[in-house]
Scaffold this active site. Structure first.
Site, PDB file in Angstrom:
ATOM      1  CB  THR A  72      -0.919  -0.009   1.250  1.00  0.00           C
ATOM      2  OG1 THR A  72      -1.754  -1.158   1.172  1.00  0.00           O
ATOM      3  CG2 THR A  72      -1.765   1.249   1.329  1.00  0.00           C
ATOM      4  CG  ASN A 151      -6.108  -8.096  -5.471  1.00  0.00           C
ATOM      5  OD1 ASN A 151      -5.942  -7.410  -6.486  1.00  0.00           O
ATOM      6  ND2 ASN A 151      -6.984  -7.792  -4.562  1.00  0.00           N
ATOM      7  CD  GLN A 179      -2.104 -11.269  -4.276  1.00  0.00           C
ATOM      8  OE1 GLN A 179      -1.773 -12.459  -4.228  1.00  0.00           O
ATOM      9  NE2 GLN A 179      -2.700 -10.667  -3.261  1.00  0.00           N
ATOM     10  CB  SER A 199       3.550  -6.951  -0.362  1.00  0.00           C
ATOM     11  OG  SER A 199       3.147  -6.934   0.986  1.00  0.00           O
ATOM     12  CG  HIS A 201       1.690  -9.310   4.140  1.00  0.00           C
ATOM     13  ND1 HIS A 201       0.419  -9.822   4.024  1.00  0.00           N
ATOM     14  CD2 HIS A 201       1.631  -8.054   3.676  1.00  0.00           C
ATOM     15  CE1 HIS A 201      -0.385  -8.894   3.520  1.00  0.00           C
ATOM     16  NE2 HIS A 201       0.332  -7.818   3.289  1.00  0.00           N
ATOM     17  CB  THR A 237      14.380   4.070  12.720  1.00  0.00           C
ATOM     18  OG1 THR A 237      14.744   5.346  13.250  1.00  0.00           O
ATOM     19  CG2 THR A 237      15.385   3.022  13.157  1.00  0.00           C
ATOM     20  CB  CYS A 351      -8.350  -4.570   1.263  1.00  0.00           C
ATOM     21  SG  CYS A 351      -6.681  -5.128   1.347  1.00  0.00           S
TER      22      CYS A 351
END
Ligand SMILES: Cc1ncc(COP(=O)(O)O)c(C=O)c1O
Length: 411
Positions: A72, A151, A179, A199, A201, A237, A351
């Site tokens: 995102t 997705n 994806q 991404s 995850h 950071t 989502c």
């Protein structure tokens, strides 16, 4: 009770090999990458090694990878960052109508800031026609953003052709590969990609890590200002443990991609074939998965399909994606019933699954709202076994039958 996870497109469990690689960075290797002492330098080295691994998996250069927190965030940076850095050239952006909400909403927000957005239609398989991209580009166009793989329905877009058109026209080309990265081959040079989102995850790495590939020389404005991390494009950071995990996940995907995609394609095709055979009126949304006898192939007759899809086209569908419609029932009820039987699936994307509106992707490929409401996404992954597929094939037809019997849509 059995617990079968078939929602890998929403998120994946962390591979234990990834957890192991991350652990030291929560304790003894906790340094801040900006510190000059040995703790900081150790963290900095891990960061740069991770950058190299992620860059390698898409054939990019080390200095072309910016780590972010999520796809995102990467997508927001790509769209807004390019828009604001290039508005003196023009204020026109092209996207597709089946992008993830983070692209759709970023584009809507840019519209409010005075940018103009063209949303390209897709065909009934979810494919963008490259010639439509060519026609949509005008002299004020600064960016084309078309996702690599969808997705919800798994459609793999003709990215290489679109990239070529953008290059010819001198327009930046961004693709959301959240994806597809780690699942199918990506070469940012061969595919003429200027910006690419990934991404962690979605590929067995931790949440909180992601990347944006930005081709060397691209004009882009940061969205987060501060201490100048990530070449000044993403201050704050650095989350070293998550990035180390992301890189380990990428390493594993690179090593196992070929064998894993063949394994998943076989399981996917068995599940699709079985469901279409066992459940009357079921329809596969998205590109056909493999050559299937006419009687089993839901949807339009073969003669109405583009040539490349007629015999089934595994290259146009993600190896792990399945999306069905079962007219006459609600996808939400189906997901809840399956959950009671130990199967985790989804309807629409993760989502948007809390919204009651039908999926914009299914509407864009021509489904009626009531068909879109009766959709089920099953996404397979690293721990999916053949016996899981057999269990779904045993349970799903019974659940669909029961829900149809009590359905208010029943005539
Ligand atoms: C295609 C696509 N883009 C972007 C995202 C957002 O990913 P993240 O959860 O990393 O923000 C997703 C997640 O579902 C996705 O599937």
């Amino acid at each position: 009770m059995k617990k079968i996870y078939l929602d890998y497109a929403a998120t994946t469990p962390i591979d234990p090999r990834v957890t192991k690689a991350m652990l030291p960075y929560f304790s003894e290797k906790f340094g801040n990458t900006m510190s000059l002492h040995s703790f900081g330098q150790e963290a900095k080295q891990a960061l740069e090694e991770s950058r190299e691994v992620v860059a390698n998996l898409m054939k990019a250069k080390l200095n072309e990878i910016i780590f972010t927190s999520s796809a995102t965030e990467s997508n927001n940076l790509a769209l807004k960052g390019i828009a604001f850095a290039n508005e003196n050239k023009g204020r026109h952006i092209v996207i597709s109508s089946i992008e993830h909400p983070c692209i759709i909403e970023s584009a809507k927000w840019l519209e409010k800031q005075g940018f103009e957005i063209t949303r390209l239609k897709v065909d009934k398989y979810g494919l963008v026609e490259p010639d439509d991209v060519r026609k949509a580009i005008r002299k004020e166009t600064i960016l084309v953003s078309i996702m690599h793989a969808n997705n919800e329905i798994g459609t793999i877009e003709p990215i290489e052709e679109i990239g070529k058109i953008c290059k010819e026209k001198g327009v930046y080309f961004h693709t959301d590969a959240a994806q597809s990265f780690g699942k199918i081959l990506i070469d940012v040079n061969k595919m003429n990609i200027d910006l690419l989102t990934t991404s962690s995850h979605k590929m067995y790495g931790p949440k909180g890590a992601a990347a944006l590939f930005i081709r060397e020389g691209t004009k882009i404005e940061p969205l987060i200002h501060g201490g100048g991390h990530e070449s000044g494009l993403r201050s704050s950071t650095v989350n070293v443990a998550a990035i180390v995990g992301f890189a380990e996940a990428a390493r594993i995907c690179q090593r196992e991609m070929k064998i894993e995609s063949e394994r998943l394609t076989k399981l996917r095709n068995k599940l699709i074939k079985g469901v279409l055979q066992k459940i009357k009126g079921s329809h596969l949304n998205g590109p056909p998965a493999s050559a299937m006898p006419k009687a089993l192939r839901a949807g339009p007759p073969a003669s109405a399909m583009p040539k490349a899809l007629r015999a089934g086209h595994p290259k146009k569908r993600l190896p792990n994606n399945i999306n069905f419609s079962f007219p006459g029932i609600e996808g939400e009820s189906l997901v809840m019933q399956l959950d009671l039987l130990g199967i985790a699936a989804s309807t629409g994307s993760a989502c948007s699954s809390e919204k009651l509106e039908p999926s914009h992707v299914l509407l864009a490929i021509g489904l009626k709202p009531e068909q879109a409401h009766g959709s089920l996404r099953l996404s397979l992954g690293r721990w999916t076994k053949e016996k899981d597929v057999d269990y779904v094939l045993e349970v799903l037809p019974k659940v669909v039958k029961r829900l149809r019997e009590i359905s208010p849509f029943k005539r």
